[in-house]
Design an enzyme around this catalytic site. Structure first.
Site: not given
Ligand code: GDP
Length: 139
Positions: A11, A104, A117, A51, A128, A114
């Site tokens: 990222k 991470r 992805h 997304y 993807e 973070n």
């Molecule tokens: P992942 O599968 O571990 O990447 O997590 P998710 O699918 O839940 O979320 C996708 C991405 O959205 C995450 O990798 C973060 O970059 C972002 N994200 C998740 N939770 C939050 C949040 O509470 N706030 C913000 N700004 N971004 C978030």
């Protein structure tokens, strides 16, 4: 049935902080083979499309603007049990909760910025990967 491929992005935060080389090294040291690799930048539109699955979530707009804020590295990776093993390698979404030694935990600063992805299912890994790479770009 699990397949042997997953999709990742390094990222914008990790790219800006100079971690491309270290992260690719961690990925290959963990036994993943690089099938496709691209250094590119998402626009608001392409990040929004990528997304789309998160459209209803409160952080969607922030996520799209962050992911289009700078260049990223996209890759298709191959290994037995790729999706699950890669999720283990990168650690929890929030780096504060990520296990010691995970990508991470080592390179991310916050839940939004973070570092990497990783696809969450075989189905999404295929979708993807297709988003970024043609058949001719895979080796
Ligand atoms: P992942 O599968 O571990 O990447 O997590 P998710 O699918 O839940 O979320 C996708 C991405 O959205 C995450 O990798 C973060 O970059 C972002 N994200 C998740 N939770 C939050 C949040 O509470 N706030 C913000 N700004 N971004 C978030």
């Amino acid at each position: 049935m699990s397949t042997n491929r997953t999709f990742t992005m390094i990222k914008p935060d990790a790219v800006a902080n100079g971690h491309i080389g270290a992260i690719i090294n961690d990925i290959t040291a963990a036994g993943f083979k690089i099938i496709a690799l691209k250094y590119t930048k998402l626009t608001d539109e392409t990040a929004g499309k990528f997304y789309e699955i998160h459209k209803a979530r409160p952080f969607y707009a922030d996520l799209v603007s962050f992911m289009s804020s700078g260049p990223i590295v996209a890759a298709i990776l191959e290994k037995d049990n790729a999706v699950e093993d890669f999720r283990t390698l990168i650690g929890a979404t929030n780096p504060a909760d990520a296990a010691e030694g995970t990508i991470r935990q080592k390179y991310a600063k916050s839940i939004d910025a973070n570092a990497v992805h990783g696809s969450d299912s075989d189905e999404n890994a295929a979708i993807e990967g297709d988003f970024f790479f043609t058949a001719a770009e895979r080796f």
